[in-house]
Design a protein around this motif. Structure first.
Motif, PDB file in Angstrom:
ATOM      1  N   GLY A  21       0.828  -1.204   0.000  1.00 26.04           N
ATOM      2  CA  GLY A  21       0.000   0.000   0.000  1.00 26.04           C
ATOM      3  C   GLY A  21       0.855   1.242   0.000  1.00 26.04           C
ATOM      4  N   GLU A  22       0.308   2.306   0.573  1.00 30.31           N
ATOM      5  CA  GLU A  22       1.011   3.561   0.724  1.00 30.31           C
ATOM      6  C   GLU A  22       1.646   4.005  -0.592  1.00 30.31           C
ATOM      7  OE1 GLU A  22       3.546   2.954   4.115  1.00 30.31           O
ATOM      8  OE2 GLU A  22       1.850   2.731   5.473  1.00 30.31           O
ATOM      9  N   GLY A  31       0.387  -1.247  -6.195  1.00 30.06           N
ATOM     10  CA  GLY A  31       0.687  -1.691  -7.556  1.00 30.06           C
ATOM     11  C   GLY A  31       0.626  -3.189  -7.732  1.00 30.06           C
ATOM     12  N   PHE A  32       1.301  -3.922  -6.845  1.00 33.88           N
ATOM     13  CA  PHE A  32       1.341  -5.382  -6.971  1.00 33.88           C
ATOM     14  C   PHE A  32      -0.070  -5.953  -6.911  1.00 33.88           C
ATOM     15  CE2 PHE A  32       1.908  -9.741  -5.737  1.00 33.88           C
ATOM     16  CZ  PHE A  32       3.105 -10.132  -6.305  1.00 33.88           C
ATOM     17  N   LEU A  33      -0.833  -5.491  -5.934  1.00 30.43           N
ATOM     18  CA  LEU A  33      -2.189  -6.011  -5.752  1.00 30.43           C
ATOM     19  C   LEU A  33      -3.091  -5.620  -6.916  1.00 30.43           C
ATOM     20  CD1 LEU A  33      -3.580  -7.740  -3.672  1.00 30.43           C
ATOM     21  CD2 LEU A  33      -4.216  -5.691  -2.411  1.00 30.43           C
ATOM     22  N   ILE A  34      -2.955  -4.398  -7.410  1.00 29.49           N
ATOM     23  CA  ILE A  34      -3.765  -3.955  -8.547  1.00 29.49           C
ATOM     24  C   ILE A  34      -3.405  -4.724  -9.813  1.00 29.49           C
ATOM     25  CG2 ILE A  34      -4.237  -2.019 -10.100  1.00 29.49           C
ATOM     26  CD1 ILE A  34      -5.675  -1.752  -7.472  1.00 29.49           C
ATOM     27  N   ASP A  35      -2.092  -4.900 -10.053  1.00 26.03           N
ATOM     28  CA  ASP A  35      -1.652  -5.640 -11.246  1.00 26.03           C
ATOM     29  C   ASP A  35      -2.193  -7.060 -11.250  1.00 26.03           C
ATOM     30  OD1 ASP A  35      -0.300  -3.425 -12.041  1.00 26.03           O
ATOM     31  OD2 ASP A  35       1.705  -4.166 -11.554  1.00 26.03           O
ATOM     32  N   ALA A  37      18.763  -6.223  -6.452  1.00 25.85           N
ATOM     33  CA  ALA A  37      17.639  -6.733  -7.244  1.00 25.85           C
ATOM     34  C   ALA A  37      16.449  -7.006  -6.335  1.00 25.85           C
ATOM     35  CB  ALA A  37      18.046  -8.018  -7.977  1.00 25.85           C
ATOM     36  N   THR A  38      15.265  -7.018  -6.949  1.00 26.65           N
ATOM     37  CA  THR A  38      14.031  -7.283  -6.213  1.00 26.65           C
ATOM     38  C   THR A  38      13.102  -8.111  -7.091  1.00 26.65           C
ATOM     39  OG1 THR A  38      12.279  -6.252  -4.876  1.00 26.65           O
ATOM     40  CG2 THR A  38      12.833  -5.179  -6.971  1.00 26.65           C
ATOM     41  N   ASN A  39      11.907  -8.386  -6.588  1.00 28.08           N
ATOM     42  CA  ASN A  39      10.962  -9.213  -7.349  1.00 28.08           C
ATOM     43  C   ASN A  39       9.971  -8.398  -8.173  1.00 28.08           C
ATOM     44  OD1 ASN A  39      12.117 -11.526  -6.363  1.00 28.08           O
ATOM     45  ND2 ASN A  39      10.249 -12.350  -5.453  1.00 28.08           N
ATOM     46  N   TYR A  40       9.276  -7.453  -7.531  1.00 25.92           N
ATOM     47  CA  TYR A  40       8.147  -6.797  -8.191  1.00 25.92           C
ATOM     48  C   TYR A  40       8.589  -5.656  -9.083  1.00 25.92           C
ATOM     49  CZ  TYR A  40       3.967  -3.949  -8.805  1.00 25.92           C
ATOM     50  OH  TYR A  40       2.957  -3.190  -9.348  1.00 25.92           O
ATOM     51  N   ASP A  41       8.136  -5.675 -10.318  1.00 26.82           N
ATOM     52  CA  ASP A  41       8.454  -4.640 -11.301  1.00 26.82           C
ATOM     53  C   ASP A  41       7.408  -3.536 -11.221  1.00 26.82           C
ATOM     54  OD1 ASP A  41       9.799  -3.423 -13.407  1.00 26.82           O
ATOM     55  OD2 ASP A  41       8.523  -4.398 -14.920  1.00 26.82           O
ATOM     56  N   ASP A  51       4.462 -12.311 -14.340  1.00 25.96           N
ATOM     57  CA  ASP A  51       3.232 -12.598 -15.091  1.00 25.96           C
ATOM     58  C   ASP A  51       2.032 -12.585 -14.152  1.00 25.96           C
ATOM     59  OD1 ASP A  51       1.429 -13.145 -17.065  1.00 25.96           O
ATOM     60  OD2 ASP A  51       2.372 -15.004 -17.740  1.00 25.96           O
ATOM     61  N   LEU A  52       1.845 -11.444 -13.483  1.00 20.59           N
ATOM     62  CA  LEU A  52       0.744 -11.303 -12.524  1.00 20.59           C
ATOM     63  C   LEU A  52      -0.633 -11.489 -13.163  1.00 20.59           C
ATOM     64  CD1 LEU A  52       2.103  -8.346 -10.379  1.00 20.59           C
ATOM     65  CD2 LEU A  52       2.056 -10.775  -9.803  1.00 20.59           C
TER      66      LEU A  52
END
Length: 348
Positions: free
Chosen positions: A81-82, A87-91, A277-281, A298-299
Motif C-alpha cells: 500500500g502507501e 501496484g502489486f495487488l492492482i496488477d 535486485a528485487t521481485n516486483y516490477d 506474469d501477474l
C-alpha cells in the motif's frame, strides 16, 4: 400484447408471452428442472422479444450465493500500500476481476491493513489471499467463517482449499542472474513475518549449502511493516559486518529501495560495487536511479489461474494445486555492469 416497458419486463410478462407458468419460465431460463426443448425454445424466444433481463440479485438470493469473491494480501500496507499505490495487488486484481466477470462473479479488492472485522460484513463466497501467513488475522477471519480460499503462495499453518504454488517465487532465477553478473557474496533480505517466501527461502538455502554456484548466500531479516527503513537499516548492518558483500537481493521492493539508500550512503556505487535486485516490477523499482532489476512474475496470468481455481472449488470441483508461471529476470541498471548509481527516490 400487454407488457411492461423495455428494461422492466418481468418473469410474469415472459410467462404470458410464452403461454406458460412463471415456474416454467424460471426453469427454462436457468436450466433447472425438467422443461422439454420446444417449451424451452419458446420461452427463450419470448424473453428475447420482450428484452427480458433476469433479476441477478433475486437469482443469487434463491441460490444462496452472493456471486462475489474477495482478493486481499497478508502483506502490510508498507509493502503493498502507501507509496507503492497497491501496484502489486492492482496488477494482480484487475486481470482477476476480468476473469471473475467472465465466470459471472464480482470481485472485491480488500485494501491492505483492513481490520479483520470488516471481512465479517462482506457477503462473499470465496477469497484469494496473496502471500499468506499463519498469524494473519484476516486469514483467521476467513477460516472461521468457512469461506472457500485459494492462496497464492503457501505458508506453514495455513491450510486453504486450493494453493497456487509459487515455489521460491523466482528467487533461484534472480540469484543465478546475480552470480552470472559476478556477485560472490549475496545478502538476501526477507521479512521477519512468516509470509510464504520468507518461510521457504531459509530451508532452500540450507538445502543448497548456503551457496548458489560460485556465490555465498547470507540471510538477513527485516520487519515488513517497517518498509524501506527496515531495508536500509539491515543493509547497513550487512555492509558493516560483511565488507565483501557485492550484491543484495530483497524480494520485497520496499526493502530493495532501502538497500539502495544504504549502499549509496556508504559511498559505494550501484551496481559497480554492490548489485541490487528485487521481485516486483513496480513504481518503486522504476523510481530508483539506476532502476532496479526485477522479475516478470506474469501477474495477469497468476490472477486468472487463481480465479479459475476458486470458481472450480465453489462449483465443488476439487482443484487443490496449480503452478504459477515461471518468472523471468528484467535486467536493469542496478545489476548491469557499467551503470552508475545516482540519487535514490525515497518511497517508504
Amino acid at each position: 400484447m400487454s407488457t411492461s416497458a423495455r428494461g422492466s419486463v418481468t418473469i410474469a410478462d415472459v410467462a404470458r408471452e410464452a403461454g406458460v407458468s412463471r415456474t416454467t419460465v424460471s426453469h427454462a431460463l436457468t436450466g433447472k428442472g425438467r422443461v422439454d426443448p420446444a417449451t424451452r425454445a419458446r420461452v427463450s424466444d419470448a424473453a428475447e422479444r420482450l428484452g427480458y433481463r433476469p433479476n441477478v440479485r433475486a437469482q443469487r438470493l434463491r441460490g444462496g450465493r452472493s456471486k462475489t469473491v474477495a482478493i486481499l494480501s497478508a502483506l502490510p500496507p508498507s509493502i503493498v500500500g502507501e507509496n507503492s499505490e497497491m501496484g502489486f495487488l492492482i496488477d494482480l486484481a484487475v486481470p482477476a476481476a476480468r476473469a471473475c466477470l467472465a465466470h459471472g462473479y464480482a470481485m472485491l479488492l480488500v485494501p491492505p491493513g483492513a481490520p479483520p472485522e470488516h471481512l465479517d460484513g462482506l457477503d462473499i463466497d470465496g477469497a484469494i489471499v496473496l502471500d499468506p501467513r499463519e498469524d494473519d488475522p484476516n486469514w483467521a477471519a476467513l477460516s472461521a467463517r468457512g469461506i472457500t480460499v485459494v492462496t497464492i503462495g503457501e505458508a506453514r499453518g495455513v491450510v486453504p482449499d486450493g494453493v497456487l504454488e509459487r515455489g521460491l517465487a523466482g528467487a533461484e532465477t534472480m540469484i543465478d542472474h546475480l552470480v552470472a553478473e559476478g556477485a560472490r557474496r549475496i545478502g538476501v533480505i526477507v521479512s521477519e513475518e512468516q509470509h510464504a517466501l520468507s518461510a521457504l527461502l531459509p530451508d532452500a538455502f540450507a538445502a543448497w549449502g548456503w551457496r548458489r554456484g560460485d556465490a555465498e548466500i547470507i540471510l538477513a531479516r527485516a520487519r515488513a511493516s517497517d518498509g524501506t527503513d527496515a531495508g536500509a537499516r539491515v543493509t547497513a548492518e550487512l555492509l558493516a559486518r560483511e565488507p565483501g558483500l557485492d550484491a543484495v537481493y530483497a524480494p520485497l521492493d520496499a526493502f530493495a529501495v532501502g538497500a539502495m539508500q544504504a549502499v549509496t550512503a556508504s559511498g559505494r556505487r550501484v551496481p559497480d560495487d554492490v548489485r541490487i535486485a528485487t521481485n516486483y516490477d513496480g513504481p518503486r523499482a522504476a523510481a530508483c536511479i539506476p532502476q532496479l532489476t526485477t522479475l516478470d512474475l506474469d501477474l495477469p496470468e497468476m490472477g486468472r489461474i487463481a480465479v479459475a481455481m476458486l470458481v472450480a472449488l465453489l462449483d465443488d470441483a476439487p482443484v487443490p494445486r496449480r503452478t504459477a508461471p515461471a518468472p523471468r529476470v528484467i535486467v536493469r541498471g542496478s545489476t548491469r555492469a557499467g551503470a552508475s548509481s545516482g540519487p535514490v527516490v525515497s518511497l517508504g
